[in-house]
Write a protein that holds these residues in place. Sequence first.
Motif, short mmCIF file in Angstrom:
data_model
loop_
_atom_site.label_atom_id
_atom_site.label_comp_id
_atom_site.label_asym_id
_atom_site.label_seq_id
_atom_site.Cartn_x
_atom_site.Cartn_y
_atom_site.Cartn_z
N LYS A 51 0.96 -1.27 0.04
CA LYS A 51 -0.08 0.03 -0.05
C LYS A 51 0.72 1.07 0.15
O LYS A 51 1.87 1.31 0.75
N ARG A 52 0.72 2.25 -1.03
CA ARG A 52 1.22 3.33 -0.78
C ARG A 52 0.60 4.34 0.27
O ARG A 52 -0.38 3.99 0.56
N PRO A 53 1.20 5.55 0.68
CA PRO A 53 0.72 6.17 1.74
C PRO A 53 -1.02 6.42 1.57
O PRO A 53 -1.72 6.37 2.41
N GLU A 54 -1.02 6.92 0.50
CA GLU A 54 -2.57 7.41 0.10
C GLU A 54 -3.63 6.29 0.38
O GLU A 54 -4.80 6.46 0.74
N HIS A 55 -2.84 5.04 -0.18
CA HIS A 55 -3.85 3.81 0.13
C HIS A 55 -4.23 3.59 1.73
O HIS A 55 -5.37 2.97 1.95
N LEU A 86 -9.67 -6.42 12.26
CA LEU A 86 -8.49 -6.11 13.04
C LEU A 86 -7.81 -5.02 12.08
O LEU A 86 -7.54 -5.15 10.93
N LEU A 87 -7.16 -4.51 12.84
CA LEU A 87 -6.35 -3.14 11.96
C LEU A 87 -4.95 -2.98 12.79
O LEU A 87 -4.93 -2.84 14.16
N GLY A 88 -4.07 -3.12 11.88
CA GLY A 88 -2.57 -2.84 12.44
C GLY A 88 -2.10 -1.63 11.70
O GLY A 88 -1.39 -1.65 10.67
N ALA A 89 -2.06 -0.43 12.33
CA ALA A 89 -1.39 0.56 11.85
C ALA A 89 -0.17 1.05 12.59
O ALA A 89 0.57 2.02 11.95
N SER A 90 -0.07 0.30 13.58
CA SER A 90 1.04 0.54 14.74
C SER A 90 2.36 0.80 14.14
O SER A 90 2.96 0.06 13.47
N ARG A 91 2.88 2.00 14.41
CA ARG A 91 4.18 2.34 14.01
C ARG A 91 4.67 2.20 12.57
O ARG A 91 5.97 2.47 12.18
N ALA A 97 5.75 9.00 8.23
CA ALA A 97 5.92 10.25 7.40
C ALA A 97 5.51 11.41 7.63
O ALA A 97 5.81 12.67 6.94
N LEU A 98 4.61 11.27 8.78
CA LEU A 98 4.19 12.90 9.13
C LEU A 98 5.24 13.49 10.46
O LEU A 98 4.78 14.39 10.76
N LEU A 99 6.12 12.68 10.72
CA LEU A 99 7.05 13.18 11.58
C LEU A 99 8.55 13.70 10.95
O LEU A 99 8.59 13.11 9.86
N PRO A 100 9.02 14.44 11.60
CA PRO A 100 10.70 14.86 11.28
C PRO A 100 11.43 13.45 10.83
O PRO A 100 11.33 12.71 11.47
N ASP A 101 12.34 13.46 9.69
CA ASP A 101 13.00 12.07 9.38
C ASP A 101 13.86 11.65 10.65
O ASP A 101 13.80 10.47 10.76
N ASP A 102 14.27 12.53 11.75
CA ASP A 102 15.10 12.01 12.59
C ASP A 102 14.27 11.56 13.91
O ASP A 102 14.84 11.19 15.05
N LEU A 160 0.87 8.98 17.38
CA LEU A 160 0.25 8.96 16.05
C LEU A 160 -0.82 7.52 15.96
O LEU A 160 -1.83 7.60 15.49
N THR A 161 -0.18 6.38 16.32
CA THR A 161 -1.00 4.98 16.43
C THR A 161 -2.20 5.28 17.20
O THR A 161 -3.04 4.74 16.99
N ALA A 162 -1.84 5.88 18.34
CA ALA A 162 -3.18 5.95 19.39
C ALA A 162 -4.21 7.01 18.81
O ALA A 162 -5.40 6.86 18.93
#
Length: 406
Positions: free
Chosen positions: A181-185, A204-209, A215-220, A229-231
């Motif tokens: 899945k690409r991010p948009e998917h 069941l949904l697995g978005a965790s980490r 990609a919404l966070l700074p690279d580092d 974000l998972t929560a």
Amino acid sequence: MVRPEIWGVLNVTPDSFSDGGRFVDPEAALAQGRRLVAEGASVVDVGGESTRPGAEPVTPQVERERVLPVVAALASEGIRVSIDTMHASTAAAAVEVGAVIVNDVSGGLADPAMLETVAGLGSQVVLMHWRGPSSAWDAVSEYGWAPHEVTNELMGRWHAALKAGVQPERLWVDPGLGFAKRPEHNWQLLADLGTLRSIGARVLLGASRKRFLGALLPDDAPLDERDLLTAVVSALAAGHVDALRVHDVRSSARALDVWRSVAAAAATAPAYRASYVASPPVDAASRGDHITLTGLRAFAHHGVFEHERRDGQQFVVDVTARLDLRGAGSDDELASTVHYGVLAEQVVAAVEADPVDLIESVAERVAGVVLRHGAVWQVEVTVHKPQAPITVPFADVGVTIVRGRS
Ligand code: PMM
């Protein structure tokens, strides 16, 4: 609203993306499993093979050596254990030592023996959406509207599982966020979990980490920053899924506390104001679907004049209930739609209940009754009063209202 379960992730691998290497030692794994449960997990999902892109596949033998001691120890403490594996032999061995769920990220596609094996095991089974190993993802990550393709393909796996002998009540489906899945998917899938529900299996949904959150966070940003974000995803998805698979149970459990407080308040609101958290999102493809009931007749005593209250008169009601009818259209199940006979009786009962002055109030009452059916996202109600006390000749008078979920 039933609060979804939390499944805690326990990867007994040297190389998993987010917790690889931390729990290879069985004692450390056991301690982590206990901690997940103490923090609110009702299932511990134990995996011995990393699904991270580029990870080395492991033999079922190595996988079993990693997971079986941990599965057995957790199960012996009364903990519900899920085994995250694509290998039928590992699934069978894990159930033998106490696992009660088989979580197959390939939906039974990677190992041709999987579905028949789990049919014989009597365990629950998670069928995740899968389009092949990560080496193939670049070529297969094309979707129109991902929720449609994912649901159709999972429906195929669901049928395959039934054909292999797995009873429907033992089945779960999972959209496989991040897998081909690409991010948009991934965002589309989160925006339209209602379509997935149309399969009729638990979700069941697995978005965790996962990377699309990172990609919404700074690279580092450190990996555990993804837990916040998972929560948030856990809270947003809570009304549409039966379980959330997460690494950090604490933060998602707190998020579900917030969601539950909102959902509890929504349940006490007038029905037509039921909050969006209690209803499936509506996507463009089904927006025009509706059920109509016209010319429903009821006898009632509404009106501002004394003779109206005393003698009563006939009221005629038209209802257009908008709801996603694709599930019912494909599974041919009454449970997937609203029973129009029941709806008609409920509408007439609502009209015939306590007298009020205005047909506007009658219309509100009818809208509330229709929106109590969770699948209905919008309703149009017209209440006609053909014998209204109007002194000039007239054909009909009516009021029409449109009400939806906020
Ligand atoms: N994601 C991973 C592994 N197993 N199982 C299910 N059912 N759903 C998922 O989204 C899923 C999974 C990804 O690896 P991780 O263990 O590092 O999260």
